[in-house]
Design an enzyme around this catalytic site. Structure first.
Site, PDB file in Angstrom:
ATOM      1  N   LYS A  35      36.517  30.888  50.255  1.00 41.32           N
ATOM      2  CA  LYS A  35      37.229  32.072  49.762  1.00 41.32           C
ATOM      3  C   LYS A  35      36.902  32.289  48.285  1.00 41.32           C
ATOM      4  O   LYS A  35      36.372  31.389  47.625  1.00 41.32           O
ATOM      5  CB  LYS A  35      38.731  31.893  49.961  1.00 41.32           C
ATOM      6  CG  LYS A  35      39.330  30.725  49.173  1.00 41.32           C
ATOM      7  CD  LYS A  35      40.782  30.468  49.551  1.00 41.32           C
ATOM      8  CE  LYS A  35      41.325  29.245  48.823  1.00 41.32           C
ATOM      9  NZ  LYS A  35      42.645  28.841  49.329  1.00 41.32           N
ATOM     10  N   TYR A 259      39.224  37.589  15.239  1.00 41.17           N
ATOM     11  CA  TYR A 259      40.332  38.558  15.291  1.00 41.17           C
ATOM     12  C   TYR A 259      41.645  37.902  14.885  1.00 41.17           C
ATOM     13  O   TYR A 259      41.931  36.764  15.279  1.00 41.17           O
ATOM     14  CB  TYR A 259      40.495  39.092  16.714  1.00 41.17           C
ATOM     15  CG  TYR A 259      39.458  40.124  17.101  1.00 41.17           C
ATOM     16  CD1 TYR A 259      39.338  41.315  16.383  1.00 41.17           C
ATOM     17  CD2 TYR A 259      38.618  39.904  18.182  1.00 41.17           C
ATOM     18  CE1 TYR A 259      38.386  42.264  16.747  1.00 41.17           C
ATOM     19  CE2 TYR A 259      37.674  40.844  18.552  1.00 41.17           C
ATOM     20  CZ  TYR A 259      37.561  42.026  17.830  1.00 41.17           C
ATOM     21  OH  TYR A 259      36.632  42.955  18.196  1.00 41.17           O
TER      22      TYR A 259
HETATM   23  C1  LIG Z   1      42.439  27.390  49.594  1.00 38.07           C
HETATM   24  C2  LIG Z   1      42.996  26.660  50.751  1.00 38.07           C
HETATM   25  C3  LIG Z   1      42.507  25.394  51.096  1.00 38.07           C
HETATM   26  C4  LIG Z   1      41.521  24.618  50.238  1.00 38.07           C
HETATM   27  O1  LIG Z   1      42.258  23.940  49.235  1.00 38.07           O
HETATM   28  P1  LIG Z   1      41.570  22.992  48.142  1.00 38.07           P
HETATM   29  O2  LIG Z   1      42.717  22.482  47.362  1.00 38.07           O
HETATM   30  O3  LIG Z   1      40.669  23.860  47.347  1.00 38.07           O
HETATM   31  O4  LIG Z   1      40.827  21.948  48.892  1.00 38.07           O
HETATM   32  C5  LIG Z   1      43.000  24.806  52.252  1.00 38.07           C
HETATM   33  N1  LIG Z   1      43.918  25.433  53.029  1.00 38.07           N
HETATM   34  C6  LIG Z   1      44.413  26.639  52.706  1.00 38.07           C
HETATM   35  C7  LIG Z   1      45.421  27.269  53.612  1.00 38.07           C
HETATM   36  C8  LIG Z   1      43.986  27.285  51.565  1.00 38.07           C
HETATM   37  O5  LIG Z   1      44.502  28.486  51.252  1.00 38.07           O
END
Ligand SMILES: *Cc1c(COP(=O)(O)O)cnc(C)c1O
Length: 365
Positions: A35, A259
């Site tokens: 993702k 800044y």
């Molecule tokens: C993003 C996500 C993961 C992966 O988690 P990590 O901590 O990056 O390993 C696993 N399960 C769900 C439901 C997620 O949203």
């Protein structure tokens, strides 16, 4: 010379991290979480590289899956938030999708869809809320849903939950969640999925049929380095963010930088201006003292982060010139170390890297 700002993604490091995680839980299947553009690393490129080493991919929502399909990724893709609207279900078979179902509304969409039971076979995951209280059916509804919708609960239907505190040294909340979940569902022989990266690494009981691996695959430990009590794996850094020095100047004691004139030189100082800023995803709230790495030494950020530039105090560097490379995080400076100075976590630094930063890939053979 054009701007040298670049994020280098080491694909072989992703593979090594994946192998290490898989070795902890050898009988589990791997759901590689890609993702948010593979945590900023480029979803299609990363997915293609690891496609043979994993069992399926996961993304947060439908459009992220479509993007991967348009770029030739073939493995099943699990949509972690399930459908956001009824119409998305129409792409289930053509895009080879699996759905995490977590609301009654989504169940209603399934019922109204044209999808046959055999088309849905092996595509449904049901999410239960074992204590994170963000997504999922309450645990006590497991039996009722199974009785009411027997056609959606086949031997390949995955029963899943998500852990709120698997990355913390305090284990009580996680143990409670795992126990509450297993008590309800374990007797039934459905394939289960509990663990993210932290769960896979730190909680043996969380390792089930499917582990959902994200952050650790990208080389950042999910654990706070201060409380990790030996759980740190030898993860290889994957992302190295670099930019060049585009200006150097010596300023007098008492002069200010940037800044708001927020930083005042306590002595005569050499200031390097580096071609990366908050428009590239470097957090604007990074404070003076946030480290970077240049010519084998750590250098402190001074003054405010600008849109396109950062300023560092390089007075201590023996040898520094225009065009020298500054690493903001990566192979020589852990992303979690930098994140800690900024008051955030590696996840956020990785995923907020903007589209303006070109990604360059190494380690693809
Ligand atoms: C993003 C996500 C993961 C992966 O988690 P990590 O901590 O990056 O390993 C696993 N399960 C769900 C439901 C997620 O949203």
């Amino acid at each position: 010379m054009s701007r040298q700002t670049v994020a280098t993604i080491d694909l072989s490091a992703i593979e090594k991290n994946l192998c290490l995680l898989q070795s902890l839980s050898p009988s589990s299947q791997t759901v590689a979480v890609v993702k948010a553009d593979a945590y900023g690393s480029g979803a299609a490129r990363v997915a293609k590289h690891i496609e043979k080493r994993v069992d399926m991919f996961a993304v947060a929502f439908f459009e992220e899956a479509r993007h991967l399909r348009e770029r030739g990724i073939k493995l099943p893709i699990l949509i972690l938030q399930g459908p956001h609207e009824y119409q998305e279900l129409g792409f289930t078979v053509s895009l080879n999708l699996c759905w995490m179902i977590h609301t009654d509304e989504q169940l209603g969409w399934l019922d109204n869809s044209e999808l046959s039971h055999s088309q849905l076979e092996s595509r449904l995951w049901f999410k239960f809320d074992s204590g994170m209280h963000r997504l999922g059916f309450t645990m006590d509804r497991f039996r009722q849903l199974k009785d009411e919708y027997p056609h959606y609960f086949s031997s390949s239907t995955v029963i899943a939950t998500h852990l709120a505190c698997a990355d913390e040294a305090e284990r009580e909340h996680t143990v409670k969640q795992i126990t509450a979940f297993l008590e309800q569902v374990q007797t039934e022989n459905f394939p289960l999925s509990i663990a993210n990266s932290a769960g896979t690494i730190a909680h043996t009981q969380a390792r089930q049929e499917y582990n959902r691996l994200g952050i650790a695959m990208y080389g950042s430990s999910p654990f706070d380095p201060l409380v990790s009590d030996g759980k740190q794996l030898q993860l290889q850094p994957v992302v190295t963010l670099q930019a060049n020095i585009i200006a150097l100047r010596t300023i007098k004691k008492g002069d200010t930088v940037g800044y708001g004139a927020t930083w005042r030189a306590p002595r005569e100082s050499v200031i390097a201006t580096v071609a990366i800023g908050y428009a590239d995803g470097y957090p604007r709230h990074a404070p003076t003292g946030t480290p970077a790495f240049c010519n084998k030494q750590r250098i402190p950020l001074v003054g405010r982060v600008s849109m396109d530039m950062l300023t560092f105090d390089v007075t201590e560097l023996r040898d520094v010139k225009i065009d020298d490379v500054v690493e903001l995080w990566g192979a020589n400076l852990s992303i979690n170390d930098v994140a800690q100075h900024i008051g955030t976590i590696g996840y956020e630094l990785m995923t907020r890297l903007s589209a303006r930063v070109p990604r360059q890939y190494i380690g693809a053979e």
